[in-house]
Write a protein that holds these residues in place. Structure first.
Motif, PDB file in Angstrom:
ATOM      1  N   LYS A  15      54.529  51.269  44.664  1.00  0.00           N
ATOM      2  CA  LYS A  15      54.585  50.197  43.668  1.00  0.00           C
ATOM      3  C   LYS A  15      54.872  48.830  44.284  1.00  0.00           C
ATOM      4  O   LYS A  15      54.592  47.807  43.691  1.00  0.00           O
ATOM      5  N   SER A  16      55.414  48.830  45.476  1.00  0.00           N
ATOM      6  CA  SER A  16      55.728  47.575  46.148  1.00  0.00           C
ATOM      7  C   SER A  16      54.526  47.158  46.998  1.00  0.00           C
ATOM      8  O   SER A  16      54.193  47.809  47.980  1.00  0.00           O
ATOM      9  N   VAL A  17      53.881  46.075  46.590  1.00  0.00           N
ATOM     10  CA  VAL A  17      52.685  45.602  47.279  1.00  0.00           C
ATOM     11  C   VAL A  17      52.917  44.156  47.715  1.00  0.00           C
ATOM     12  O   VAL A  17      53.433  43.346  46.960  1.00  0.00           O
ATOM     13  N   ALA A  40      48.759  46.752  54.895  1.00  0.00           N
ATOM     14  CA  ALA A  40      47.743  46.035  54.118  1.00  0.00           C
ATOM     15  C   ALA A  40      48.400  44.996  53.224  1.00  0.00           C
ATOM     16  O   ALA A  40      49.540  45.185  52.783  1.00  0.00           O
ATOM     17  N   VAL A  41      47.679  43.921  52.970  1.00  0.00           N
ATOM     18  CA  VAL A  41      48.113  42.911  52.009  1.00  0.00           C
ATOM     19  C   VAL A  41      46.938  42.562  51.107  1.00  0.00           C
ATOM     20  O   VAL A  41      45.777  42.611  51.527  1.00  0.00           O
ATOM     21  N   ILE A  42      47.274  42.233  49.888  1.00  0.00           N
ATOM     22  CA  ILE A  42      46.268  41.781  48.933  1.00  0.00           C
ATOM     23  C   ILE A  42      46.164  40.267  49.069  1.00  0.00           C
ATOM     24  O   ILE A  42      47.170  39.569  49.108  1.00  0.00           O
ATOM     25  N   ILE A  43      44.952  39.765  49.146  1.00  0.00           N
ATOM     26  CA  ILE A  43      44.727  38.320  49.253  1.00  0.00           C
ATOM     27  C   ILE A  43      44.511  37.770  47.844  1.00  0.00           C
ATOM     28  O   ILE A  43      43.667  38.258  47.098  1.00  0.00           O
ATOM     29  N   MET A  44      45.304  36.747  47.526  1.00  0.00           N
ATOM     30  CA  MET A  44      45.293  36.167  46.187  1.00  0.00           C
ATOM     31  C   MET A  44      44.785  34.728  46.234  1.00  0.00           C
ATOM     32  O   MET A  44      45.043  33.999  47.192  1.00  0.00           O
ATOM     33  N   GLU A  45      44.072  34.362  45.173  1.00  0.00           N
ATOM     34  CA  GLU A  45      43.623  32.983  45.007  1.00  0.00           C
ATOM     35  C   GLU A  45      43.782  32.641  43.534  1.00  0.00           C
ATOM     36  O   GLU A  45      43.226  33.350  42.685  1.00  0.00           O
ATOM     37  N   ASN A  46      44.566  31.607  43.244  1.00  0.00           N
ATOM     38  CA  ASN A  46      44.856  31.225  41.859  1.00  0.00           C
ATOM     39  C   ASN A  46      45.412  32.407  41.051  1.00  0.00           C
ATOM     40  O   ASN A  46      44.976  32.676  39.929  1.00  0.00           O
ATOM     41  N   VAL A 113      47.718  43.422  40.139  1.00  0.00           N
ATOM     42  CA  VAL A 113      48.006  44.449  41.133  1.00  0.00           C
ATOM     43  C   VAL A 113      49.356  45.073  40.801  1.00  0.00           C
ATOM     44  O   VAL A 113      50.364  44.377  40.722  1.00  0.00           O
ATOM     45  N   VAL A 114      49.352  46.394  40.597  1.00  0.00           N
ATOM     46  CA  VAL A 114      50.591  47.099  40.249  1.00  0.00           C
ATOM     47  C   VAL A 114      50.997  48.109  41.313  1.00  0.00           C
ATOM     48  O   VAL A 114      52.058  48.718  41.216  1.00  0.00           O
ATOM     49  N   GLY A 115      50.138  48.299  42.315  1.00  0.00           N
ATOM     50  CA  GLY A 115      50.467  49.259  43.356  1.00  0.00           C
ATOM     51  C   GLY A 115      49.349  49.409  44.360  1.00  0.00           C
ATOM     52  O   GLY A 115      48.354  48.679  44.332  1.00  0.00           O
TER      53      GLY A 115
END
Length: 153
Positions: A15-17, A40-46, A113-115
């Motif tokens: 659950k921790s991303v 891994a990391v999620i790339i975010m924009e706005n 993103v929840v997990g």
């Protein structure tokens, strides 16, 4: 344990991303991943997830192409973001991982993103399953995920 056929991704996902802004550099993102001890990391924009960067991306994309570490992280991210919903079954996640050749899947709920579910999460699930569930999951899902990575193929 409930039946392996009905276990959802929400039951086993991490659950921790960690996420990184698309404006960050390759170096900044790598340091963030090292500090958080994640692969891994999620790339975010706005405030919208647009891609993912895994530790493998640094080795394969950044190193192989000799990108400057000051290059934008967007340069090596995988996009569009392949994801799955938290209420889907683990079997569906394993099938999607196999079909797309990935080992990490962001989990979304209402476009947030929840997990994250990984091939390792699925293997860990096997450790607590009853023998019948383990056999079923192994033959249906886990074998598919690792087929592409086996040195025996």
């Amino acid at each position: 344990m409930e039946n392996a056929k009905t276990i959802t991704i929400a039951d086993v996902m991490t659950k921790s991303v960690i996420s990184a802004d698309a404006s960050m550099t390759i170096n900044e993102t790598a340091k963030m991943m090292e500090d958080a001890k994640v692969g891994a990391v999620i790339i975010m924009e706005n405030n919208t997830p647009i891609g993912i960067v895994t530790d493998r991306d640094f080795a394969v994309k950044a190193a192989a192409h000799a990108y400057e570490i000051s290059s934008p992280i967007k340069r090596i991210m995988s996009s569009p973001l392949l994801s799955i919903n938290s209420d889907e079954s683990v079997r569906n996640a394993a099938d999607l991982m196999h079909e797309r050749g990935v080992r990490k899947l962001p989990v979304l709920s209402d476009d947030k993103v929840v997990g994250m579910i990984t091939a390792t999460d699925i293997v860990n699930l096997l450790a607590v399953c009853v023998e019948e569930d383990m056999r079923n999951m192994y033959f249906h899902s886990v074998a598919k995920i690792f087929t592409n990575y086996s040195p025996y193929n």
